[in-house]
Design a protein around this motif. Structure first.
Motif, PDB file in Angstrom:
ATOM      1  N   ARG A  83     -12.819  -4.237   1.909  1.00 47.55           N
ATOM      2  CA  ARG A  83     -11.960  -4.885   2.906  1.00 47.55           C
ATOM      3  C   ARG A  83     -10.678  -4.090   3.060  1.00 47.55           C
ATOM      4  O   ARG A  83     -10.032  -3.728   2.090  1.00 47.55           O
ATOM      5  N   ARG A  84     -10.281  -3.847   4.311  1.00 49.24           N
ATOM      6  CA  ARG A  84      -9.108  -3.020   4.599  1.00 49.24           C
ATOM      7  C   ARG A  84      -7.860  -3.867   4.808  1.00 49.24           C
ATOM      8  O   ARG A  84      -7.931  -4.985   5.318  1.00 49.24           O
ATOM      9  N   TYR A  85      -6.726  -3.271   4.443  1.00 47.83           N
ATOM     10  CA  TYR A  85      -5.421  -3.878   4.673  1.00 47.83           C
ATOM     11  C   TYR A  85      -4.369  -2.787   4.641  1.00 47.83           C
ATOM     12  O   TYR A  85      -4.647  -1.648   4.262  1.00 47.83           O
ATOM     13  N   VAL A  86      -3.160  -3.128   5.062  1.00 51.04           N
ATOM     14  CA  VAL A  86      -2.036  -2.207   5.054  1.00 51.04           C
ATOM     15  C   VAL A  86      -1.027  -2.715   4.026  1.00 51.04           C
ATOM     16  O   VAL A  86      -0.698  -3.907   4.002  1.00 51.04           O
ATOM     17  N   LEU A  87      -0.557  -1.821   3.187  1.00 56.61           N
ATOM     18  CA  LEU A  87       0.453  -2.133   2.188  1.00 56.61           C
ATOM     19  C   LEU A  87       1.710  -1.346   2.537  1.00 56.61           C
ATOM     20  O   LEU A  87       1.644  -0.128   2.721  1.00 56.61           O
ATOM     21  N   THR A  88       2.840  -2.042   2.660  1.00 51.99           N
ATOM     22  CA  THR A  88       4.097  -1.409   3.056  1.00 51.99           C
ATOM     23  C   THR A  88       5.193  -1.803   2.085  1.00 51.99           C
ATOM     24  O   THR A  88       5.313  -2.981   1.729  1.00 51.99           O
ATOM     25  N   THR A  89       5.984  -0.831   1.651  1.00 53.67           N
ATOM     26  CA  THR A  89       7.162  -1.106   0.822  1.00 53.67           C
ATOM     27  C   THR A  89       8.404  -0.741   1.617  1.00 53.67           C
ATOM     28  O   THR A  89       8.363   0.110   2.507  1.00 53.67           O
ATOM     29  N   PHE A  90       9.516  -1.394   1.292  1.00 54.54           N
ATOM     30  CA  PHE A  90      10.763  -1.245   2.046  1.00 54.54           C
ATOM     31  C   PHE A  90      11.909  -0.880   1.125  1.00 54.54           C
ATOM     32  O   PHE A  90      11.955  -1.294  -0.033  1.00 54.54           O
ATOM     33  N   ALA A  91      12.876  -0.148   1.672  1.00 53.37           N
ATOM     34  CA  ALA A  91      14.058   0.248   0.911  1.00 53.37           C
ATOM     35  C   ALA A  91      15.039  -0.914   0.752  1.00 53.37           C
ATOM     36  O   ALA A  91      15.773  -0.973  -0.229  1.00 53.37           O
ATOM     37  N   THR A  92      15.063  -1.842   1.720  1.00 50.55           N
ATOM     38  CA  THR A  92      16.009  -2.960   1.673  1.00 50.55           C
ATOM     39  C   THR A  92      15.326  -4.271   2.029  1.00 50.55           C
ATOM     40  O   THR A  92      14.328  -4.295   2.754  1.00 50.55           O
ATOM     41  N   ASP A  93      15.892  -5.369   1.529  1.00 49.14           N
ATOM     42  CA  ASP A  93      15.396  -6.704   1.884  1.00 49.14           C
ATOM     43  C   ASP A  93      15.561  -6.956   3.382  1.00 49.14           C
ATOM     44  O   ASP A  93      14.675  -7.515   4.024  1.00 49.14           O
ATOM     45  N   ARG A  94      16.690  -6.558   3.914  1.00 51.47           N
ATOM     46  CA  ARG A  94      16.953  -6.779   5.338  1.00 51.47           C
ATOM     47  C   ARG A  94      15.958  -6.013   6.219  1.00 51.47           C
ATOM     48  O   ARG A  94      15.439  -6.538   7.198  1.00 51.47           O
ATOM     49  N   GLY A  95      15.693  -4.771   5.853  1.00 51.01           N
ATOM     50  CA  GLY A  95      14.714  -3.977   6.590  1.00 51.01           C
ATOM     51  C   GLY A  95      13.338  -4.628   6.554  1.00 51.01           C
ATOM     52  O   GLY A  95      12.632  -4.683   7.563  1.00 51.01           O
ATOM     53  N   GLN A  96      12.968  -5.166   5.399  1.00 48.76           N
ATOM     54  CA  GLN A  96      11.693  -5.858   5.272  1.00 48.76           C
ATOM     55  C   GLN A  96      11.636  -7.084   6.184  1.00 48.76           C
ATOM     56  O   GLN A  96      10.684  -7.270   6.934  1.00 48.76           O
ATOM     57  N   ARG A  97      12.664  -7.924   6.138  1.00 45.40           N
ATOM     58  CA  ARG A  97      12.662  -9.156   6.930  1.00 45.40           C
ATOM     59  C   ARG A  97      12.645  -8.845   8.424  1.00 45.40           C
ATOM     60  O   ARG A  97      11.926  -9.488   9.184  1.00 45.40           O
ATOM     61  N   GLU A  98      13.398  -7.863   8.854  1.00 44.86           N
ATOM     62  CA  GLU A  98      13.394  -7.508  10.273  1.00 44.86           C
ATOM     63  C   GLU A  98      12.037  -6.952  10.689  1.00 44.86           C
ATOM     64  O   GLU A  98      11.554  -7.253  11.777  1.00 44.86           O
ATOM     65  N   TRP A  99      11.402  -6.170   9.828  1.00 49.24           N
ATOM     66  CA  TRP A  99      10.074  -5.641  10.123  1.00 49.24           C
ATOM     67  C   TRP A  99       9.077  -6.790  10.262  1.00 49.24           C
ATOM     68  O   TRP A  99       8.285  -6.830  11.199  1.00 49.24           O
ATOM     69  N   ILE A 100       9.119  -7.732   9.322  1.00 50.75           N
ATOM     70  CA  ILE A 100       8.204  -8.881   9.371  1.00 50.75           C
ATOM     71  C   ILE A 100       8.433  -9.685  10.642  1.00 50.75           C
ATOM     72  O   ILE A 100       7.477 -10.054  11.329  1.00 50.75           O
ATOM     73  N   ASN A 101       9.679  -9.974  10.960  1.00 57.16           N
ATOM     74  CA  ASN A 101       9.974 -10.758  12.164  1.00 57.16           C
ATOM     75  C   ASN A 101       9.437 -10.077  13.416  1.00 57.16           C
ATOM     76  O   ASN A 101       8.904 -10.729  14.308  1.00 57.16           O
ATOM     77  N   GLU A 102       9.580  -8.765  13.483  1.00 54.00           N
ATOM     78  CA  GLU A 102       9.069  -8.038  14.640  1.00 54.00           C
ATOM     79  C   GLU A 102       7.546  -7.986  14.627  1.00 54.00           C
ATOM     80  O   GLU A 102       6.891  -8.169  15.653  1.00 54.00           O
ATOM     81  N   ALA A 103       6.955  -7.761  13.477  1.00 53.52           N
ATOM     82  CA  ALA A 103       5.503  -7.672  13.372  1.00 53.52           C
ATOM     83  C   ALA A 103       4.832  -8.998  13.713  1.00 53.52           C
ATOM     84  O   ALA A 103       3.733  -9.017  14.274  1.00 53.52           O
ATOM     85  N   LYS A 104       5.471 -10.103  13.411  1.00 58.13           N
ATOM     86  CA  LYS A 104       4.881 -11.416  13.670  1.00 58.13           C
ATOM     87  C   LYS A 104       4.647 -11.676  15.150  1.00 58.13           C
ATOM     88  O   LYS A 104       3.834 -12.519  15.501  1.00 58.13           O
TER      89      LYS A 104
END
Length: 162
Positions: A83-104
């Motif tokens: 089963r395939r998936y994408v794993l992403t790590t972030f340098a900052t919490d804020r960068g992660q949250r903004e990425w998630i909000n946009e990806a959603k």
């Protein structure tokens, strides 16, 4: 004049478009919410794993195929039990949250830990949760181009109804 964080320039350069295209490819635009326990008396999941992209991939049982290696985020395609998936790590919490909000805005199921996200089909995300811990977030695709898709870090579904 206010300067923007360095990671925002990556978004403008198309990195986000590539990441989101990968998400759409893997999730097939699925909008079904993932199981998150929903107060059904299930035990609280273990705390979210931490580490580098490679360390998290190892815990998930994946040999990561790194696709993006930038200061702001690192992303790899993974396969576990076929089963395939994408794993992403972030340098900052804020960068992660903004990425998630946009990806959603594109829908999908997300397993969220501290500065990392795994994106895949709901059953894949549920299986990864057993290995990595974390919180499941889901979202329906939004076509308005606005961010702020639902879901929360405490595991509530972001599945919207009209």
């Amino acid at each position: 004049m206010v300067t923007e964080p360095e990671w925002r320039h990556v978004r403008r350069d198309g990195a986000t478009a590539l990441v989101l295209a990968g998400i759409l490819f893997l999730t097939g635009c699925s909008s079904e919410p993932a199981e998150d326990g929903g107060g059904q008396g299930r035990p609280t999941p273990k705390p979210a794993a931490t580490g580098t992209l490679e360390e998290l991939a190892k815990k998930a049982g994946c040999d990561p195929n790194v696709q993006t290696d930038a200061a702001e985020l690192r992303q790899a395609n993974c396969k576990t039990s076929g089963r395939r998936y994408v794993l992403t790590t972030f340098a900052t919490d804020r960068g992660q949250r903004e990425w998630i909000n946009e990806a959603k805005d594109y829908g999908g199921s997300y397993l969220v830990g501290r500065r990392w996200v795994a994106v895949g089909e709901p059953d894949v995300v549920a299986a990864l949760r057993g290995r990595l811990g974390g919180t499941v977030e889901t979202a329906s695709p939004h076509h308005s181009g606005t961010s702020g898709g639902g879901g929360s870090e405490d595991g509530h579904s972001g599945h919207h109804t009209s």
